[in-house]
Write a protein that holds these residues in place. Sequence first.
Motif, PDB file in Angstrom:
ATOM      1  N   ALA A 289       1.019  -1.136   0.071  1.00 47.60           N
ATOM      2  CA  ALA A 289       0.040   0.569  -0.035  1.00 47.60           C
ATOM      3  C   ALA A 289       0.965   1.379  -0.009  1.00 47.60           C
ATOM      4  CB  ALA A 289      -0.955  -0.236   0.920  1.00 47.60           C
ATOM      5  N   LEU A 290       2.021   1.311   0.624  1.00 52.60           N
ATOM      6  CA  LEU A 290       2.926   2.118   0.736  1.00 52.60           C
ATOM      7  C   LEU A 290       3.939   2.587  -0.240  1.00 52.60           C
ATOM      8  CD1 LEU A 290       4.574   2.080   4.247  1.00 52.60           C
ATOM      9  CD2 LEU A 290       1.892   3.020   3.480  1.00 52.60           C
ATOM     10  N   ALA A 291       3.869   1.332  -1.077  1.00 52.68           N
ATOM     11  CA  ALA A 291       4.683   1.539  -2.432  1.00 52.68           C
ATOM     12  C   ALA A 291       3.753   2.074  -4.003  1.00 52.68           C
ATOM     13  CB  ALA A 291       5.292  -0.182  -2.628  1.00 52.68           C
ATOM     14  N   TYR A 292       2.380   2.070  -3.285  1.00 55.33           N
ATOM     15  CA  TYR A 292       1.239   2.383  -4.408  1.00 55.33           C
ATOM     16  C   TYR A 292       1.587   3.725  -4.375  1.00 55.33           C
ATOM     17  CZ  TYR A 292      -3.529   3.527  -6.354  1.00 55.33           C
ATOM     18  OH  TYR A 292      -4.666   4.010  -6.900  1.00 55.33           O
ATOM     19  N   ARG A 293       0.960   3.748  -3.221  1.00 53.17           N
ATOM     20  CA  ARG A 293       0.664   5.514  -2.834  1.00 53.17           C
ATOM     21  C   ARG A 293       2.056   6.432  -3.554  1.00 53.17           C
ATOM     22  NH1 ARG A 293       4.860   9.486   0.299  1.00 53.17           N
ATOM     23  NH2 ARG A 293       3.194  11.063   0.923  1.00 53.17           N
ATOM     24  N   ASP A 294       3.527   6.144  -2.936  1.00 56.92           N
ATOM     25  CA  ASP A 294       4.839   6.360  -3.792  1.00 56.92           C
ATOM     26  C   ASP A 294       4.702   6.695  -5.029  1.00 56.92           C
ATOM     27  OD1 ASP A 294       5.923   6.548  -0.959  1.00 56.92           O
ATOM     28  OD2 ASP A 294       6.751   5.329  -1.039  1.00 56.92           O
ATOM     29  N   ASP A 295       4.443   5.572  -5.658  1.00 58.00           N
ATOM     30  CA  ASP A 295       4.325   5.446  -7.162  1.00 58.00           C
ATOM     31  C   ASP A 295       3.410   6.073  -7.401  1.00 58.00           C
ATOM     32  OD1 ASP A 295       4.939   3.810  -9.826  1.00 58.00           O
ATOM     33  OD2 ASP A 295       2.693   3.460  -9.504  1.00 58.00           O
ATOM     34  N   LEU A 296       2.042   6.555  -7.312  1.00 56.87           N
ATOM     35  CA  LEU A 296       1.477   7.514  -7.295  1.00 56.87           C
ATOM     36  C   LEU A 296       1.937   8.676  -7.420  1.00 56.87           C
ATOM     37  CD1 LEU A 296      -2.050   7.311  -8.691  1.00 56.87           C
ATOM     38  CD2 LEU A 296      -2.941   7.354  -6.417  1.00 56.87           C
ATOM     39  N   LEU A 297       2.446   9.217  -6.055  1.00 58.97           N
ATOM     40  CA  LEU A 297       3.032  10.768  -6.275  1.00 58.97           C
ATOM     41  C   LEU A 297       3.795  10.647  -7.122  1.00 58.97           C
ATOM     42  CD1 LEU A 297       3.405  13.059  -4.002  1.00 58.97           C
ATOM     43  CD2 LEU A 297       5.103  11.388  -3.084  1.00 58.97           C
ATOM     44  N   ASP A 298       4.618   9.495  -7.414  1.00 53.50           N
ATOM     45  CA  ASP A 298       5.352  10.246  -8.991  1.00 53.50           C
ATOM     46  C   ASP A 298       5.204  10.370 -10.423  1.00 53.50           C
ATOM     47  OD1 ASP A 298       7.892   9.036  -6.602  1.00 53.50           O
ATOM     48  OD2 ASP A 298       7.842   6.935  -7.469  1.00 53.50           O
ATOM     49  N   ARG A 299       3.938   9.647 -10.044  1.00 53.49           N
ATOM     50  CA  ARG A 299       2.943  10.241 -11.401  1.00 53.49           C
ATOM     51  C   ARG A 299       1.778  11.364 -11.653  1.00 53.49           C
ATOM     52  NH1 ARG A 299      -0.253   6.393 -12.813  1.00 53.49           N
ATOM     53  NH2 ARG A 299      -0.093   5.442 -10.990  1.00 53.49           N
TER      54      ARG A 299
END
Length: 691
Positions: A289-299
């Motif tokens: 879930a935290l990795a999903y958030r970081d990826d979405l922040l990048d995009r």
Amino acid sequence: MDASEQPPADNLYVTDPDTDFEPVDELTEAAAREQAATLREALRYHDHRYYVLADPVIGDRTYDALFSRLETLEAAFELDTETSPTRRVGGVPLSELETVDHVAPMRSLDQSGEASDAREFDRRVHEALDGDEISYLCEPKFDGLSLEVVYEDGVYQRAATRGDGQQGDDVTEQVRTIPSVPQQLRGEFPDVLAVRGEVYMPREGFQQHNRERVERGEDPFANPRNAAAGTLRQLDPSVVAERPLSVFFFSVLESTVELETHSELYDRFPEWGLRVTDEAEVVADIDEALAYRDDLLDRREELNYEIDGTVLTVDDRNACDRLGSTARAPRWAFAYKFPARSEQTTVRDIVVQVGRTGRLTPVALLDPVEVGGVTVSRASLHNPAEIDRLGLDVGDVVAIERAGDVIPDVTAVIDSEHAGQYSFPEVCPACETTIERDGPMAFCPAGLGCPAQREQAIQYYATREAMDIEGLGEEGVAQLVDSGLVDDLADLYQLTAADLTGLEGWGETSAENLVSELGRTREPPLADFLTALGVPEVGTTTARELATHFETFAAVRAASEEELQTVPDVGPKVATAIREFFETEENIAVIDRLLDHIDPQPVETTGGDELDGLTFVFTGSLDTCTRSEAQELVERNGGAATSSVSGNTDYLIVGSNPGQRKRDNAAEHNVATLSEDELVALLDQHGIAID
């Protein structure tokens, strides 16, 4: 292709439609009615392909030709229907936005920008579920305006803003114009469906709309969220129809269809014609879930809509029921926010604003700087202690962030050419009264004797949650004050129509209407009057509690701090604020003058025991009175009005558009359910009449 995405069978206007129509005056009414029905079916299909699937099968010009033909047929043969695609062009302007009850609470989310807080949320979830394995549905946290939309038998019924979570503004006609909100559901839809979505203005549409505003000489919107919110509250639906709004749907508030997981919505909603984001994802644990958030922040910047974080939701709905909710937020969802965007600029001046309650807020005036696509020229410094922390002075180069991606803040001094810092004034800039400090805050103690507080007090006095004086908004108050006609609250009641018609923009009708509105408020309910005075720490709920407890204004005004603290929700801090308000010399003078013109009505009592021992819960809207008024009536007569059904509930009162959950709980606890007419009859048996 999913069954719901199949084109309508044998429809001439779906694939390569012929738009060379025969003249309308050569059609019989039966032929026109048949063609209109075929066109509506085709246009709904094309809307679904374009706005939900983003995969149109015809060009814009062809769509416009089909739409225009349907408009022509409906006008010529009076064939318009509630669910026709042509209804999206807007309807009759409204006089005001009504308030409606939600079918189920629209709660906020616990939120934080710290990963440690997200992990703590995960720990609490696992602890409450005895270590059961869980998965999370991860979704973007849209930065728009939350919305409730209700369907019955697949037909669009109403829409409302979130409001306070229990009630919101009725924006049915405004939302009807938004193309991504279907007027008729598709496929095998539930009989009753209330959904939650987010209204937003796409970035491309926002930039184009702002360009058009500037070209017309109007101020641009500060950001897409403000643009969406301001548009949806337009009283003229045709104005809303002209602006590029869209909606993502993401949860069910009430439904006759049971779902096992939240993620099922991302299959069901498109089948029913409801648009969803394609960024949602189910993950196995908190690390993913935290990795999903970081990826979405990048995009984040690649998306055509604004987001300010991600939402983590326990996917299993049975697990969510076990976790439950607090009064404010569910225990099974968490918003993991993005860091605020940050830029640098120069402070050109610092001004101190005086708030309605006397709080002094320093504001930095900046060289304009773009922060996250928004031009910022001012930022809050919050209080004197914040200036001390920053060591800030005029001329400093500072870092600017949009806190929550909306409100700009100065977060750090990057470069300063000064040895010292800005000196906060020792007297109020509006009335020169010596400032008082309360911890990090600064206040002007003059109360209603301070011109700045007085003007804002008059504005607040007229608002809907206070005296609800129609026709007296912020601009009107400023005009009355600037003209010298109104200096304090009491002056409102000495206004004449002749006074008003002497001002620019006031005609005889508007002047007479305002004088009439003011006359209507000369005998206000005590709770409304207490709210309208703007006593610090006293909102509508506390005002109602004070009115119920003390019954008269004189009793509230004279109550000691110890007596005030016997009222529910009034603690030492609130009691002290109330006493200081009523003991301030300037406030005493204004209130005494005001009482020469109005007479706050004591709380009605009828002996207080007719409904003693009975507990009522209400769901849905009532016709004879508002739900709040019905609750007050029950409590005035000795009964209890609570928000949730339990084994102690005696009656569930079911109005229009009721919530399903309360009815289910009533059945589970064997609680009697009454219609509004049956409630009226029950009260009549106890000698109680609904006014």
